[in-house]
Design a protein around this motif. Sequence first.
Motif, PDB file in Angstrom:
ATOM      1  N   UNK A  82       0.833  -1.201   0.000  1.00 36.92           N
ATOM      2  CA  UNK A  82       0.000   0.000   0.000  1.00 36.92           C
ATOM      3  C   UNK A  82       0.866   1.248   0.000  1.00 36.92           C
ATOM      4  N   UNK A  83       0.273   2.323  -0.503  1.00 37.02           N
ATOM      5  CA  UNK A  83       0.963   3.607  -0.573  1.00 37.02           C
ATOM      6  C   UNK A  83       0.073   4.659   0.081  1.00 37.02           C
ATOM      7  N   UNK A  84       0.684   5.534   0.844  1.00 39.94           N
ATOM      8  CA  UNK A  84      -0.047   6.628   1.482  1.00 39.94           C
ATOM      9  C   UNK A  84       0.562   7.955   1.043  1.00 39.94           C
ATOM     10  N   UNK A  85      -0.336   8.927   0.815  1.00 36.21           N
ATOM     11  CA  UNK A  85       0.071  10.296   0.539  1.00 36.21           C
ATOM     12  C   UNK A  85      -0.507  11.173   1.640  1.00 36.21           C
ATOM     13  N   UNK A  86       0.343  11.957   2.271  1.00 36.92           N
ATOM     14  CA  UNK A  86      -0.104  12.811   3.367  1.00 36.92           C
ATOM     15  C   UNK A  86       0.278  14.250   3.059  1.00 36.92           C
ATOM     16  N   UNK A  87      -0.744  15.107   2.946  1.00 38.31           N
ATOM     17  CA  UNK A  87      -0.528  16.527   2.672  1.00 38.31           C
ATOM     18  C   UNK A  87      -0.446  17.313   3.979  1.00 38.31           C
ATOM     19  N   UNK A  88       0.222  18.437   3.913  1.00 43.32           N
ATOM     20  CA  UNK A  88       0.273  19.371   5.036  1.00 43.32           C
ATOM     21  C   UNK A  88       0.552  20.761   4.494  1.00 43.32           C
ATOM     22  N   UNK A  89       0.343  21.766   5.358  1.00 45.11           N
ATOM     23  CA  UNK A  89       0.693  23.130   4.989  1.00 45.11           C
ATOM     24  C   UNK A  89      -0.476  24.034   4.672  1.00 45.11           C
ATOM     25  N   UNK A  90      -1.676  23.478   4.647  1.00 46.21           N
ATOM     26  CA  UNK A  90      -2.835  24.320   4.383  1.00 46.21           C
ATOM     27  C   UNK A  90      -3.146  25.228   5.566  1.00 46.21           C
ATOM     28  N   UNK A  91      -4.088  26.139   5.361  1.00 41.81           N
ATOM     29  CA  UNK A  91      -4.466  27.034   6.436  1.00 41.81           C
ATOM     30  C   UNK A  91      -5.214  28.237   5.929  1.00 41.81           C
ATOM     31  N   UNK A  92      -5.336  29.228   6.806  1.00 45.46           N
ATOM     32  CA  UNK A  92      -6.025  30.474   6.497  1.00 45.46           C
ATOM     33  C   UNK A  92      -4.991  31.566   6.276  1.00 45.46           C
ATOM     34  N   UNK A  93      -5.127  32.293   5.180  1.00 47.47           N
ATOM     35  CA  UNK A  93      -4.178  33.354   4.854  1.00 47.47           C
ATOM     36  C   UNK A  93      -4.933  34.502   4.214  1.00 47.47           C
ATOM     37  N   UNK A  94      -4.417  35.703   4.362  1.00 48.69           N
ATOM     38  CA  UNK A  94      -5.030  36.868   3.719  1.00 48.69           C
ATOM     39  C   UNK A  94      -4.638  36.923   2.247  1.00 48.69           C
ATOM     40  N   UNK A  95      -5.472  37.557   1.464  1.00 50.20           N
ATOM     41  CA  UNK A  95      -5.171  37.750   0.048  1.00 50.20           C
ATOM     42  C   UNK A  95      -3.815  38.440  -0.100  1.00 50.20           C
ATOM     43  N   UNK A  96      -3.030  37.927  -1.047  1.00 51.42           N
ATOM     44  CA  UNK A  96      -1.686  38.434  -1.258  1.00 51.42           C
ATOM     45  C   UNK A  96      -0.623  37.666  -0.499  1.00 51.42           C
ATOM     46  N   UNK A  97      -1.054  36.805   0.408  1.00 56.16           N
ATOM     47  CA  UNK A  97      -0.120  36.036   1.208  1.00 56.16           C
ATOM     48  C   UNK A  97       0.378  34.789   0.500  1.00 56.16           C
ATOM     49  N   UNK A  98       1.135  33.985   1.243  1.00 56.45           N
ATOM     50  CA  UNK A  98       1.761  32.787   0.691  1.00 56.45           C
ATOM     51  C   UNK A  98       1.550  31.589   1.608  1.00 56.45           C
ATOM     52  N   UNK A  99       1.536  30.432   0.993  1.00 57.73           N
ATOM     53  CA  UNK A  99       1.525  29.157   1.716  1.00 57.73           C
ATOM     54  C   UNK A  99       2.371  28.167   0.927  1.00 57.73           C
ATOM     55  N   UNK A 100       2.908  27.180   1.632  1.00 58.39           N
ATOM     56  CA  UNK A 100       3.640  26.106   0.978  1.00 58.39           C
ATOM     57  C   UNK A 100       3.043  24.781   1.404  1.00 58.39           C
ATOM     58  N   UNK A 101       2.533  24.062   0.440  1.00 59.59           N
ATOM     59  CA  UNK A 101       1.969  22.736   0.696  1.00 59.59           C
ATOM     60  C   UNK A 101       3.035  21.670   0.470  1.00 59.59           C
ATOM     61  N   UNK A 102       2.957  20.623   1.276  1.00 51.95           N
ATOM     62  CA  UNK A 102       3.852  19.473   1.121  1.00 51.95           C
ATOM     63  C   UNK A 102       3.022  18.201   1.041  1.00 51.95           C
ATOM     64  N   UNK A 103       3.534  17.226   0.324  1.00 54.35           N
ATOM     65  CA  UNK A 103       2.878  15.925   0.237  1.00 54.35           C
ATOM     66  C   UNK A 103       3.972  14.860   0.269  1.00 54.35           C
ATOM     67  N   UNK A 104       3.900  14.022   1.288  1.00 51.37           N
ATOM     68  CA  UNK A 104       4.898  12.960   1.457  1.00 51.37           C
ATOM     69  C   UNK A 104       4.279  11.617   1.112  1.00 51.37           C
ATOM     70  N   UNK A 105       4.962  10.871   0.273  1.00 50.29           N
ATOM     71  CA  UNK A 105       4.512   9.531  -0.099  1.00 50.29           C
ATOM     72  C   UNK A 105       5.302   8.492   0.685  1.00 50.29           C
ATOM     73  N   UNK A 106       4.600   7.459   1.131  1.00 48.57           N
ATOM     74  CA  UNK A 106       5.257   6.377   1.865  1.00 48.57           C
ATOM     75  C   UNK A 106       4.579   5.056   1.542  1.00 48.57           C
ATOM     76  N   UNK A 107       5.293   3.968   1.862  1.00 44.67           N
ATOM     77  CA  UNK A 107       4.717   2.643   1.630  1.00 44.67           C
ATOM     78  C   UNK A 107       5.539   1.847   0.647  1.00 44.67           C
ATOM     79  N   UNK A 108       4.855   0.981  -0.087  1.00 51.25           N
ATOM     80  CA  UNK A 108       5.512   0.032  -0.993  1.00 51.25           C
ATOM     81  C   UNK A 108       5.824   0.692  -2.332  1.00 51.25           C
ATOM     82  N   UNK A 109       6.724   1.656  -2.297  1.00 46.92           N
ATOM     83  CA  UNK A 109       7.037   2.457  -3.484  1.00 46.92           C
ATOM     84  C   UNK A 109       8.288   1.935  -4.150  1.00 46.92           C
TER      85      UNK A 109
END
Length: 120
Positions: free
Chosen positions: A1-28
């Motif tokens: 099995x393979x799992x993908x886990x995202x992180x980094x979301x949230x609330x931000x004001x217009x004009x701001x920045x965010x960085x999302x990450x996604x880590x894959x693990x398992x039988x890759x």
Amino acid sequence: QVQLVESGGGLVQAGGSLRLSCVASGSIFRLNTMGWYRQSPGKQRELVAAITSGGLTNHTDPVKGRFAISRDNAKNTVYLQMNSLKPEDTAVYYCRAVVTTVNSVARDYWGQGTQVTVSS
């Protein structure tokens, strides 16, 4: 099995920045193309950006010049740097990966999603 886990979301004001990450693990065995999709209420899930295993990227028109997809193959991780965020970027962001498993089977996997909310 393979799992993908995202992180980094949230609330931000217009004009701001965010960085999302996604880590894959398992039988890759190999991570092939990886991408970010988003879905807002009442709309279909849409592609935001994708990146091949060799680093070729594609960004859709709504995010060109503002978002950048990248990946770290050693860490089985894909990133989405989001700058100059707009309220219309508000959505649940999903990570997708085409994975060749150790059994030599290639298929799609999806993460559970991370909420991005941009306030005006």
